[in-house]
Design an enzyme around this catalytic site. Structure first.
Site, short mmCIF file in Angstrom:
data_model
loop_
_atom_site.label_atom_id
_atom_site.label_comp_id
_atom_site.label_asym_id
_atom_site.label_seq_id
_atom_site.Cartn_x
_atom_site.Cartn_y
_atom_site.Cartn_z
N TRP A 325 29.46 39.86 15.40
CA TRP A 325 29.56 40.96 14.45
C TRP A 325 30.15 42.20 15.11
O TRP A 325 30.90 42.96 14.49
CB TRP A 325 28.18 41.28 13.87
N HIS A 326 29.81 42.39 16.38
CA HIS A 326 30.25 43.60 17.07
C HIS A 326 31.76 43.61 17.35
O HIS A 326 32.33 44.68 17.52
CB HIS A 326 29.49 43.77 18.39
N GLY A 327 32.37 42.47 17.42
CA GLY A 327 33.80 42.49 17.67
C GLY A 327 34.39 41.11 17.91
O GLY A 327 33.68 40.16 18.24
#
Length: 478
Positions: A325-327
């Site tokens: 989700w973060h990248g």
């Protein structure tokens, strides 16, 4: 528009004055004003991506109404999955398409096949992960009949795009924020004053702590071959304070700003670096995201119920998804994987709820056992942050490999500078304020007026002194 910019310093008072004085307490007009202000706030970054925000809002608004009107389960499921697929589809195209295309091409190349997938020449819309998750939680809660759909499009639009939380959270729930948007809001001087105090502390975290730590951390991470293992340890520690000051600072500004408008947002940080184990850390770090994954992914998968294999599977799924989700980078997946490894013993031995209250509650100093537990947890967290900060996995492994070399026991060959001395009073203030909503929230109850205002002026001077090197918030890229 950045929270730490002159434009926001002009924008916020204008909206505040219009909100409380021009609307004359009319809740509907207040919401219209908040929506217009929020869209302007977002458009200041890139007005062309407003269509994504508006489209996502329209999709989930009408999907919610259609699910409530559905006569059969099949029709209801159709509208539900339509919203899920389209929302995740937009997220996938803008955030992950190039990553998957590049990874697939590299994988085929290793097998002897040459492939050249066309990549998209687009920038990532700021805040897309956050407002997508706002909408997803709303749709899922309606589908599970936990809430009824909101009939006012204006009210729902404010819920999705309320400018303090729009681009970097916290990730709100309809059950918490929508009722506040629907009801009349009267000006509360004490709440507004508390909001300003939290904004000030958030700016201090971002401008004085995070941005100054970033200067040295970036230098070390970008040139790690030139530094000793001991210097690399310092670089990793400074990044840990950078990302904490940056993201919790943003959250403080967001919560304080919302409080100026009579709205309470979800608490997003609860002094995570004072945690005694990794499980406690994840209850205190980015709370809105951790609880989102817990409620909408971990628990539906079975949570901590079932056998050991089920627990292991569920923990790894939630941390790998959280990392992704973060990248769109394997470093975030590796970061999630290592965190899953670190938290696994507490899950398997059912010790993940051993430390629920804040450390040394009601006491000035921790016990030796508590102190060692906090230090150990912090070291584990710093180790994980190396993957989060690195450009790629090989960079992270090279950085870690150089730490665990003979140069670890040498004098660090890095100049820290006077700016980082602010870390000492910062940690002291955070420690003594750890039982509060935020570190300085109860300062009026503990100190006389001349001490309080001396402290406020010192913080303001520090913020203004370091305000020249304005840097974007880290979580804008997510």
């Amino acid at each position: 528009m950045l929270f730490n910019s002159i434009s926001f310093a002009v924008f916020l008072p204008i909206v505040f004055v219009l909100y409380w004085f021009a609307t004359k307490g009319n809740q509907k007009i207040q919401n219209v004003l908040l929506l217009v202000a929020s869209y302007y706030f977002y458009a200041c970054w890139d007005w062309r991506f407003l269509f994504l925000l508006v489209f996502s809002t329209l999709l989930d608004y009408f999907t919610g109404l259609k699910m409530a009107e559905a006569k059969t389960r099949r029709v209801k499921s159709f509208w539900f999955w339509l919203s899920i697929v389209v929302n995740l589809g937009f997220l996938g195209v803008f955030k992950y398409y190039n990553f998957f295309a590049g990874s697939l091409a590299e994988g085929l190349s290793l097998l002897g096949f040459e492939a050249d997938f066309r990549t998209l020449q687009v920038i990532l819309p700021v805040g897309i992960s956050f407002y997508t998750f706002h909408g997803l939680s709303y749709v899922i809660d309606i589908y599970k009949e936990k809430i009824k759909p909101e009939k006012s499009f204006i009210d729902y639009s404010v819920f999705v795009s309320f400018f303090p939380l729009l681009v970097a959270g916290p990730i709100e729930r309809a059950t918490h924020l929508l009722p506040q948007i629907q009801q009349r809001r009267d000006f509360n001087y004490a709440k507004a004053k508390d909001g300003l105090r939290q904004i000030l502390w958030g700016l201090f975290k971002k401008i004085v702590i995070a941005d100054n730590c970033a200067e040295v951390a970036n230098l070390i991470f970008n040139n790690h071959e030139d530094y000793s293992g001991s210097a690399l340890v310092i670089g990793a520690i400074l990044f840990a304070f950078q990302i904490y000051g940056d993201f919790s600072g943003y959250s403080d500004i967001a919560l304080g700003t919302a409080r100026l408008f009579g709205i309470d947002l979800l608490k997003n940080f609860a002094f995570p670096y004072f945690s005694r184990d990794i499980a406690e850390f994840w209850r205190r770090w980015h709370i809105s995201l951790s609880s989102w994954f817990r409620d909408y992914l971990y628990i539906p998968l079975g949570g901590s119920k079932g056998g050991a294999w089920s627990k292991v599977r569920n923990v790894f799924i939630i941390f790998l998804v959280s990392g992704f989700w973060h990248g769109a980078n394997w470093t975030f997946v590796a970061w999630g994987f290592v965190n899953a490894l670190f938290i696994m013993p507490s899950i398997l031995f059912n010790t993940n709820r051993d430390n629920v209250d804040i450390v040394a509650q009601g006491r000035i100093f921790p016990t030796i056992q508590e102190f060692l537990a906090v230090c150990t947890t912090f070291c584990m967290t710093v180790f994980c942050w190396i993957f989060f900060r690195s450009e790629d996995v090989s960079h992270a492994l090279s950085y870690i490999g150089r730490i665990f070399s003979k140069s670890l026991f040498t004098v660090p060959n890095v100049v820290l500078g006077h700016k980082l001395w602010f870390l000492v009073p910062f940690l002291i203030i955070e420690w003594f304020g750890r039982e509060s909503e935020y570190a300085i929230s109860k300062i009026e109850l503990k100190f006389p007026v001349f001490v309080r205002w001396g402290f406020y002026y010192t913080v303001i001077v520090a913020v203004l002194y370091f305000a020249g090197s304005k840097q974007q918030f880290i979580y804008f890229q997510f």
